[in-house]
Design a protein around this motif. Structure first.
Motif, short mmCIF file in Angstrom:
data_model
loop_
_atom_site.label_atom_id
_atom_site.label_comp_id
_atom_site.label_asym_id
_atom_site.label_seq_id
_atom_site.Cartn_x
_atom_site.Cartn_y
_atom_site.Cartn_z
N LEU A 217 0.83 -1.22 0.00
CA LEU A 217 0.00 0.00 0.00
C LEU A 217 0.86 1.25 0.00
N THR A 218 2.04 1.21 0.63
CA THR A 218 2.79 2.44 0.82
C THR A 218 3.97 2.59 -0.13
N SER A 219 4.36 1.50 -0.82
CA SER A 219 5.53 1.59 -1.69
C SER A 219 5.32 2.68 -2.75
N SER A 220 6.33 3.53 -2.93
CA SER A 220 6.13 4.65 -3.85
C SER A 220 6.26 4.19 -5.31
N ASP A 221 7.03 3.13 -5.55
CA ASP A 221 7.17 2.63 -6.91
C ASP A 221 6.01 1.68 -7.20
N LEU A 222 5.25 1.95 -8.29
CA LEU A 222 4.05 1.15 -8.54
C LEU A 222 4.39 -0.29 -8.93
N PHE A 223 5.50 -0.47 -9.68
CA PHE A 223 5.86 -1.84 -10.06
C PHE A 223 6.16 -2.67 -8.81
N ARG A 224 6.89 -2.07 -7.88
CA ARG A 224 7.21 -2.78 -6.66
C ARG A 224 5.94 -3.12 -5.88
N ALA A 225 4.97 -2.18 -5.90
CA ALA A 225 3.70 -2.43 -5.20
C ALA A 225 2.99 -3.64 -5.81
N VAL A 226 3.03 -3.76 -7.15
CA VAL A 226 2.38 -4.90 -7.80
C VAL A 226 3.07 -6.21 -7.41
N ILE A 227 4.40 -6.21 -7.40
CA ILE A 227 5.14 -7.43 -7.02
C ILE A 227 4.81 -7.81 -5.58
N LEU A 228 4.76 -6.80 -4.71
CA LEU A 228 4.43 -7.08 -3.31
C LEU A 228 3.02 -7.65 -3.20
N PHE A 229 2.12 -7.14 -4.06
CA PHE A 229 0.73 -7.62 -4.04
C PHE A 229 0.67 -9.08 -4.47
N ILE A 230 1.46 -9.46 -5.49
CA ILE A 230 1.48 -10.85 -5.95
C ILE A 230 2.00 -11.75 -4.82
N ALA A 231 3.11 -11.32 -4.18
CA ALA A 231 3.67 -12.10 -3.07
C ALA A 231 2.65 -12.21 -1.94
N ALA B 132 -3.42 -14.45 -6.96
CA ALA B 132 -2.02 -14.40 -7.36
C ALA B 132 -1.86 -14.48 -8.87
N GLY B 133 -2.62 -15.37 -9.52
CA GLY B 133 -2.42 -15.58 -10.95
C GLY B 133 -3.01 -14.50 -11.82
N VAL B 134 -4.35 -14.44 -11.87
CA VAL B 134 -5.00 -13.56 -12.85
C VAL B 134 -4.87 -12.09 -12.45
N THR B 135 -5.08 -11.77 -11.15
CA THR B 135 -5.01 -10.36 -10.75
C THR B 135 -3.59 -9.82 -10.91
N GLY B 136 -2.60 -10.67 -10.58
CA GLY B 136 -1.21 -10.24 -10.75
C GLY B 136 -0.93 -9.89 -12.21
N THR B 137 -1.37 -10.78 -13.11
CA THR B 137 -1.18 -10.52 -14.54
C THR B 137 -1.93 -9.27 -14.97
N LEU B 138 -3.17 -9.12 -14.45
CA LEU B 138 -3.99 -7.95 -14.80
C LEU B 138 -3.29 -6.65 -14.39
N LEU B 139 -2.77 -6.63 -13.14
CA LEU B 139 -2.12 -5.41 -12.66
C LEU B 139 -0.86 -5.10 -13.46
N LEU B 140 -0.07 -6.15 -13.74
CA LEU B 140 1.16 -5.95 -14.51
C LEU B 140 0.84 -5.42 -15.91
N ALA B 141 -0.16 -6.05 -16.56
CA ALA B 141 -0.52 -5.63 -17.92
C ALA B 141 -1.03 -4.19 -17.91
N ALA B 142 -1.86 -3.87 -16.91
CA ALA B 142 -2.42 -2.52 -16.83
C ALA B 142 -1.31 -1.50 -16.59
N LEU B 143 -0.38 -1.83 -15.68
CA LEU B 143 0.71 -0.90 -15.39
C LEU B 143 1.57 -0.67 -16.63
N THR B 144 1.87 -1.78 -17.35
CA THR B 144 2.66 -1.66 -18.58
C THR B 144 1.97 -0.73 -19.57
N ARG B 145 0.64 -0.91 -19.72
CA ARG B 145 -0.11 -0.12 -20.70
C ARG B 145 -0.10 1.35 -20.30
N ILE B 146 -0.35 1.63 -19.01
CA ILE B 146 -0.40 3.03 -18.58
C ILE B 146 0.98 3.68 -18.72
#
Lengths: 327, 96
Positions: free
Chosen positions: A25-39, A65-79
């Motif tokens: 929730l608090t990580s300033s880097d969004l990619f890191r936040a997504v990885i933390l969310f998957i973990a 872990a599977g679909v939401t992680g992929t969804l967040l990664l794909a969305a972040l990449t697109r944005i």
């Protein structure tokens, strides 16, 4: 008596979960936040397993872990590719935001604690009641019996919510191309050749398992969606003639089948969602199969994010200019 | 045997905690992603060990889902990184 290592395990796991949730929730880097969310989701699935809730654990592992992680990664990449830079959020919270969020969280926590007092104290909860009526439900697994029979309207409305989500996403915009450039790697081709059949087989396995053990439509659907996503990442796409009406029909098929099964009750003089006793098992299995197909497509559509390009959600445009643009 | 399985599961959980250091420090995105991937693999091992220790076969199904789906996240990550890494490589080639 819990053995020593298990006790330590049970103490360590929630501590790690809390840390992961907080950092995510608090990580300033969004990619890191997504990885933390998957973990976080992976470990949360472990926690559900420890709580002896295999159905929730399966759903958490598959969807969380599977679909939401992929969804967040794909969305972040697109944005990020649209913005042309790496995205981050302010490292420090504004005091007003901190106070407001803190107050809201404290109020919610207090409300939850208060509602705990109001819960009826029932030894064993509703478990014994479900077990008594399990024979009437048409399936042998109590969770599936509750989800598709005893409290079928919950599941029915959940599927409706998923459909609404896709409709909302499709209203926003047309999909941008899923990959900026196709991944061309012999490794990926070989991987897909192995993984796609296994994913399909496992989806069927989990679906079949649902009638007598933990498993079911949502879990099977996320495995199927994972297969579809793999195909998409390898550059596959839906043929244009399929992305119009056929895709839409497949998306709503599960919901429509569930609705039809629900309406059989009132038509034959019973309550809504009260299936005819003789047909219970085939009806539930049919609804589960069609739900799996539809939910898999819905999950994939949310990851793609945007309606299929070139399809016409509105009445076909009359002017030749617009016609030309569509092609 | 049960004690051994539980002890090993605890040990694996501790390795996950150590893996968190990689997520925190990085330094690159790939380090973080691989750390999360490793959690998936370790999770499979933990599930199998705990399932063995407590005689619950449904844990194997959760392990199956873990194993199958963590691969998809990795591919999503590769598709994200590929263009920039190619660009990086081209810059490196140009420079040398």
């Amino acid at each position: 008596m819990t053995p020593g290592p298990l006790l330590l395990f049970d103490l360590l796991l929630p501590a790690v979960l809390l840390w992961l949730a907080w950092r995510s929730l608090t990580s300033s880097d969004l990619f890191r936040a997504v990885i933390l969310f998957i973990a976080f989701n992976l470990l949360l699935a472990l926690a559900w397993v420890r709580l002896e809730a295999p159905d929730v654990a399966l759903a958490e592992a598959a969807i969380g872990a599977g679909v939401t992680g992929t969804l967040l990664l794909a969305a972040l990449t697109r944005i990020e590719s649209a913005a042309g830079r790496r995205l981050s959020r302010p490292a420090r919270w504004r005091p007003a935001a901190l106070v407001l969020t803190g107050t809201a969280l404290l109020a919610a926590a207090a409300g939850l604690l208060w509602s705990l007092r109001l819960l009826p104290t029932m030894p064993g909860g509703l478990g014994p009641l479900v077990d008594r009526h399990l024979a009437e439900s048409g399936v042998d697994h109590p969770v599936t019996a509750v989800l598709l029979n005893f409290r079928g309207y919950d599941t029915l409305l959940e599927v409706a919510v998923l459909l609404l989500a896709v409709i909302a996403i499709w209203c926003l915009d047309e999909a941008v191309p899923f990959l900026q450039q196709p991944l061309e790697s012999p490794l990926l081709t070989g991987f897909n050749r192995m993984m796609l059949p296994i994913l399909l087989l496992s989806a069927g396995y989990l679906l079949w398992l649902g009638s007598h053990a933990p498993g079911g439509a949502f879990q099977a659907a996320s495995l199927l969606a994972a297969g579809l996503l793999l195909a998409l990442f390898s550059g596959a796409s839906l043929p244009a003639q399929w992305s119009g009406l056929p895709l839409r029909l497949l998306l709503v098929l599960g919901f429509l089948a569930f609705l039809a099964a629900a309406i059989i009750g009132p038509l034959t003089g019973r309550a809504l969602l009260h299936y005819p006793p003789a047909w219970v098992k085939p009806l539930i299995l049919l609804v589960e199969w069609l739900l799996t197909l539809s939910i898999a497509l819905i999950l994939t559509a949310t990851v793609i994010g945007g309606r299929p390009t070139g399809s016409r959600p509105y009445p076909p445009p009359a002017s030749p200019a617009a016609e030309g643009r569509q092609r | 045997m049960t004690e051994l399985c539980l002890g090993l599961a605890l040990f694996l959980l501790v390795t996950i905690v150590l893996g968190l250091i990689r997520i925190r420090r990085g330094p690159s995105d790939a380090d973080r992603m691989l750390s999360a991937q490793l959690f998936g693999t370790t999770g499979v091992a933990i599930l199998l060990l705990l399932g063995q220790a407590t005689d619950r076969t449904f844990w194997w199904d959760v392990a199956l889902v873990f194993a199958l789906l963590s691969a998809v996240t990795a591919i999503a990550f590769v598709s994200r990184n590929e263009p920039s890494e190619t660009a990086q490589q081209q810059r490196d080639d140009h420079g040398s």
